[in-house]
Motif scaffolding. Structure first.
Motif, PDB file in Angstrom:
ATOM      1  N   MET A 173      45.365  42.735  52.119  1.00 58.92           N
ATOM      2  CA  MET A 173      44.588  41.611  52.612  1.00 58.92           C
ATOM      3  C   MET A 173      44.981  41.366  54.071  1.00 58.92           C
ATOM      4  N   LEU A 203      34.754  36.151  50.361  1.00 60.29           N
ATOM      5  CA  LEU A 203      36.051  36.251  49.682  1.00 60.29           C
ATOM      6  C   LEU A 203      35.968  37.174  48.467  1.00 60.29           C
ATOM      7  N   ILE A 253      38.268  40.659  48.813  1.00 58.42           N
ATOM      8  CA  ILE A 253      39.532  40.667  48.070  1.00 58.42           C
ATOM      9  C   ILE A 253      39.223  41.133  46.654  1.00 58.42           C
ATOM     10  N   TYR A 266      39.643  38.953  43.530  1.00 56.98           N
ATOM     11  CA  TYR A 266      38.902  37.700  43.452  1.00 56.98           C
ATOM     12  C   TYR A 266      37.596  38.009  42.715  1.00 56.98           C
ATOM     13  N   ILE A 285      39.483  30.153  42.260  1.00 57.15           N
ATOM     14  CA  ILE A 285      39.408  31.613  42.204  1.00 57.15           C
ATOM     15  C   ILE A 285      39.894  32.075  40.845  1.00 57.15           C
ATOM     16  N   SER A 342      40.699  35.584  38.527  1.00 55.39           N
ATOM     17  CA  SER A 342      40.964  37.011  38.663  1.00 55.39           C
ATOM     18  C   SER A 342      41.057  37.657  37.287  1.00 55.39           C
ATOM     19  N   PHE A 363      48.124  36.650  42.632  1.00 55.26           N
ATOM     20  CA  PHE A 363      48.125  35.750  43.777  1.00 55.26           C
ATOM     21  C   PHE A 363      49.504  35.663  44.435  1.00 55.26           C
ATOM     22  N   THR A 364      49.490  35.725  45.778  1.00 50.20           N
ATOM     23  CA  THR A 364      50.723  35.690  46.562  1.00 50.20           C
ATOM     24  C   THR A 364      50.675  34.498  47.516  1.00 50.20           C
ATOM     25  N   ASN A 371      50.183  34.739  50.575  1.00 49.48           N
ATOM     26  CA  ASN A 371      49.060  34.986  51.481  1.00 49.48           C
ATOM     27  C   ASN A 371      47.756  34.410  50.943  1.00 49.48           C
ATOM     28  N   ASP A 372      47.562  34.494  49.621  1.00 48.76           N
ATOM     29  CA  ASP A 372      46.356  33.895  49.021  1.00 48.76           C
ATOM     30  C   ASP A 372      46.375  32.386  49.247  1.00 48.76           C
ATOM     31  N   LYS A 373      47.519  31.774  48.985  1.00 49.51           N
ATOM     32  CA  LYS A 373      47.665  30.331  49.166  1.00 49.51           C
ATOM     33  C   LYS A 373      47.369  29.954  50.616  1.00 49.51           C
ATOM     34  N   LEU A 392      43.570  30.434  51.405  1.00 51.63           N
ATOM     35  CA  LEU A 392      42.709  29.455  50.749  1.00 51.63           C
ATOM     36  C   LEU A 392      42.932  28.046  51.292  1.00 51.63           C
TER      37      LEU A 392
END
Length: 150
Positions: free
Chosen positions: A1, A31, A35, A38, A123, A125, A131-132, A134-136, A139
């Motif tokens: 990502m 998104l 990703i 997602y 989201i 999945s 989710f990491t 980076n996702d947080k 978003l």
């Protein structure tokens, strides 16, 4: 990502001469497309003065969860807690509303306007625990930009 690239794309979408609804739909589409884990991306907003959320724009399979009472499911809990909620494995959540057997994890980030929680991005999945941080971060950025539209 590539967060920087995605943030730039979000800003471009928000700056386009479209309606708010069209912008939100474009964000969902972007998104979901960019990703791969997602599988469903949607916005829920407080439904007037009712203590419930109403589904707005989304990308993914249709859901029967168009209205979600505050407190019910992950989205309903975020409406009350005003906190991010990451569910690595939905099977471990007692208060989870199933959106389909394929959904394995979920992340919900609230949207604040003038410090009031007016909605959220949700989201789903089909992957357990994808989710990491980076996702947080991504978003939360999306929610900040969406809040500026509203």
């Amino acid at each position: 990502m590539n967060i920087s690239h995605l943030k730039e794309s979000i800003i471009k979408l928000i700056n386009e001469e479209n309606t708010v609804s069209e912008k939100l739909q474009s964000i969902c589409n972007l998104l979901k497309k960019e990703i791969n884990y997602y599988n469903w991306v949607g916005f829920y907003f407080k439904n007037g003065n009712k203590l419930e959320l109403k589904l707005a724009e989304f990308a993914g399979e249709p859901t029967e969860h168009v209205i979600i009472p505050f407190g019910k499911g992950i989205c309903g809990q975020v409406a009350l807690s005003n906190q991010n909620f990451v569910v690595p494995n939905v099977e471990t959540q007692d208060n989870y509303i199933s959106c389909g057997f394929k959904v394995k994890s979920e992340i919900v980030i609230p949207i604040f306007v003038n410090k009031i929680n007016i909605g959220q991005i949700d989201i789903d999945s089909h992957t357990v625990n994808p989710f990491t941080k980076n996702d947080k971060l991504l978003l939360e950025f999306v929610c900040e930009k969406v809040a500026q539209l509203l």
